[in-house]
Design an enzyme around this catalytic site. Sequence first.
Site, PDB file in Angstrom:
ATOM      1  N   HIS A  18     -32.066   3.725  -9.347  1.00 47.55           N
ATOM      2  CA  HIS A  18     -32.702   5.178 -10.425  1.00 47.55           C
ATOM      3  C   HIS A  18     -32.993   4.231 -11.302  1.00 47.55           C
ATOM      4  O   HIS A  18     -32.469   2.816 -11.962  1.00 47.55           O
ATOM      5  CB  HIS A  18     -31.938   5.530 -10.817  1.00 47.55           C
ATOM      6  CG  HIS A  18     -30.482   5.161 -11.772  1.00 47.55           C
ATOM      7  ND1 HIS A  18     -30.371   5.012 -12.888  1.00 47.55           N
ATOM      8  CD2 HIS A  18     -28.608   5.266 -11.472  1.00 47.55           C
ATOM      9  CE1 HIS A  18     -28.849   4.403 -13.130  1.00 47.55           C
ATOM     10  NE2 HIS A  18     -28.262   4.512 -11.802  1.00 47.55           N
ATOM     11  N   HIS A  45     -27.388   4.581  -6.558  1.00 47.82           N
ATOM     12  CA  HIS A  45     -27.144   3.527  -7.488  1.00 47.82           C
ATOM     13  C   HIS A  45     -26.770   2.228  -7.647  1.00 47.82           C
ATOM     14  O   HIS A  45     -26.750   2.200  -6.577  1.00 47.82           O
ATOM     15  CB  HIS A  45     -26.070   4.187  -7.855  1.00 47.82           C
ATOM     16  CG  HIS A  45     -26.170   6.503  -7.779  1.00 47.82           C
ATOM     17  ND1 HIS A  45     -26.448   6.361  -9.346  1.00 47.82           N
ATOM     18  CD2 HIS A  45     -25.906   6.900  -7.329  1.00 47.82           C
ATOM     19  CE1 HIS A  45     -26.469   7.897  -9.598  1.00 47.82           C
ATOM     20  NE2 HIS A  45     -26.578   7.647  -8.261  1.00 47.82           N
ATOM     21  N   ARG A  92     -29.870  11.367 -11.670  1.00 51.02           N
ATOM     22  CA  ARG A  92     -30.571  10.720 -12.376  1.00 51.02           C
ATOM     23  C   ARG A  92     -31.298   9.759 -10.975  1.00 51.02           C
ATOM     24  O   ARG A  92     -32.339   9.476 -11.428  1.00 51.02           O
ATOM     25  CB  ARG A  92     -29.613   9.304 -13.078  1.00 51.02           C
ATOM     26  CG  ARG A  92     -28.276   8.988 -12.603  1.00 51.02           C
ATOM     27  CD  ARG A  92     -28.183   7.952 -13.313  1.00 51.02           C
ATOM     28  NE  ARG A  92     -26.590   7.201 -12.689  1.00 51.02           N
ATOM     29  CZ  ARG A  92     -25.303   7.904 -13.672  1.00 51.02           C
ATOM     30  NH1 ARG A  92     -25.970   9.145 -12.318  1.00 51.02           N
ATOM     31  NH2 ARG A  92     -24.326   7.058 -12.633  1.00 51.02           N
ATOM     32  N   GLU A 141     -22.578   6.381  -7.519  1.00 48.14           N
ATOM     33  CA  GLU A 141     -22.697   5.991  -7.979  1.00 48.14           C
ATOM     34  C   GLU A 141     -20.694   5.291  -7.863  1.00 48.14           C
ATOM     35  O   GLU A 141     -19.457   6.692  -7.127  1.00 48.14           O
ATOM     36  CB  GLU A 141     -23.188   5.568  -9.403  1.00 48.14           C
ATOM     37  CG  GLU A 141     -22.390   4.740  -9.904  1.00 48.14           C
ATOM     38  CD  GLU A 141     -22.742   3.336 -10.188  1.00 48.14           C
ATOM     39  OE1 GLU A 141     -22.339   2.913  -8.724  1.00 48.14           O
ATOM     40  OE2 GLU A 141     -23.818   2.564 -10.660  1.00 48.14           O
ATOM     41  N   ARG A 142     -20.162   3.951  -7.908  1.00 45.77           N
ATOM     42  CA  ARG A 142     -18.562   4.151  -8.012  1.00 45.77           C
ATOM     43  C   ARG A 142     -18.270   4.996  -9.283  1.00 45.77           C
ATOM     44  O   ARG A 142     -18.867   4.997 -10.276  1.00 45.77           O
ATOM     45  CB  ARG A 142     -18.553   2.982  -8.345  1.00 45.77           C
ATOM     46  CG  ARG A 142     -17.167   1.971  -8.859  1.00 45.77           C
ATOM     47  CD  ARG A 142     -17.958   0.443  -9.341  1.00 45.77           C
ATOM     48  NE  ARG A 142     -16.313   0.529  -9.931  1.00 45.77           N
ATOM     49  CZ  ARG A 142     -15.528  -1.307 -10.608  1.00 45.77           C
ATOM     50  NH1 ARG A 142     -16.785  -1.704 -10.374  1.00 45.77           N
ATOM     51  NH2 ARG A 142     -14.664  -1.332 -11.239  1.00 45.77           N
ATOM     52  N   ASN A 189     -24.058  -0.186  -7.769  1.00 46.51           N
ATOM     53  CA  ASN A 189     -23.140   0.339  -6.986  1.00 46.51           C
ATOM     54  C   ASN A 189     -22.900   0.097  -5.217  1.00 46.51           C
ATOM     55  O   ASN A 189     -22.704  -0.385  -4.592  1.00 46.51           O
ATOM     56  CB  ASN A 189     -21.706   0.273  -7.821  1.00 46.51           C
ATOM     57  CG  ASN A 189     -21.205  -0.822  -8.385  1.00 46.51           C
ATOM     58  OD1 ASN A 189     -20.862  -2.175  -8.626  1.00 46.51           O
ATOM     59  ND2 ASN A 189     -21.210  -0.134  -9.675  1.00 46.51           N
TER      60      ASN A 189
END
Length: 204
Positions: A10, A158, A61, A88-89, A160
């Site tokens: 993103h 993302h 996002r 994401e993480r 991660n």
Amino acid sequence: MTGTLILVRHGESEWNLKNLFTGWRNPDLTEKGIGEARATGKALKAKGIVPDLYYTSALRRAQHTLDLMLEEMDILNVTITRNIALNERDYGDLSGLNKDDAREKWGEEQVLIWRRSFDVPPPGGESLKDTAARTLPYYEAEILPLLKAGKTILIAAHGNSLRALVMAIEGLTPEQILKREIATGQPTVYNIGTEGQLEARVEI
């Protein structure tokens, strides 16, 4: 026949700008992030890339980034698959904290371990190993068969969750993937063979 996989992190988020741990929190893009997403869409259109399928996470996002890219690519009538596996993480107790404040609270060395080790999660959160444990099975079950069949797939996600994919696709060690920076709004493009193997990494 090879499939094409396009991975896009993103664009810059409001919390990236504020130096906050974001994880599963849900800020939107900054003006810079909007520009990054649009620029990537324009670059893919200039290369004549038209994906067959589109995937993103459950977070705003990444979804907004994909929407802006599609707008720039003049692709309007599509089905987008959103899945939490691409999130994401989860940074747990660090989420929403300024990174400098976190260092002050837990110490620079401890925060560095949480950020840059493969298998040590922050309190209440996920390590990169944990993130890979949800992202990779989803990729292997839902996306890889389509790549083997020659499809072109775009994933907006993302840093991660994409690291987990890059690690598997490129055959990197935990040490190697932790050193790999995945810039906001920059596409990584792979050609994937009929057995699921990496054929080539393509520059856009």
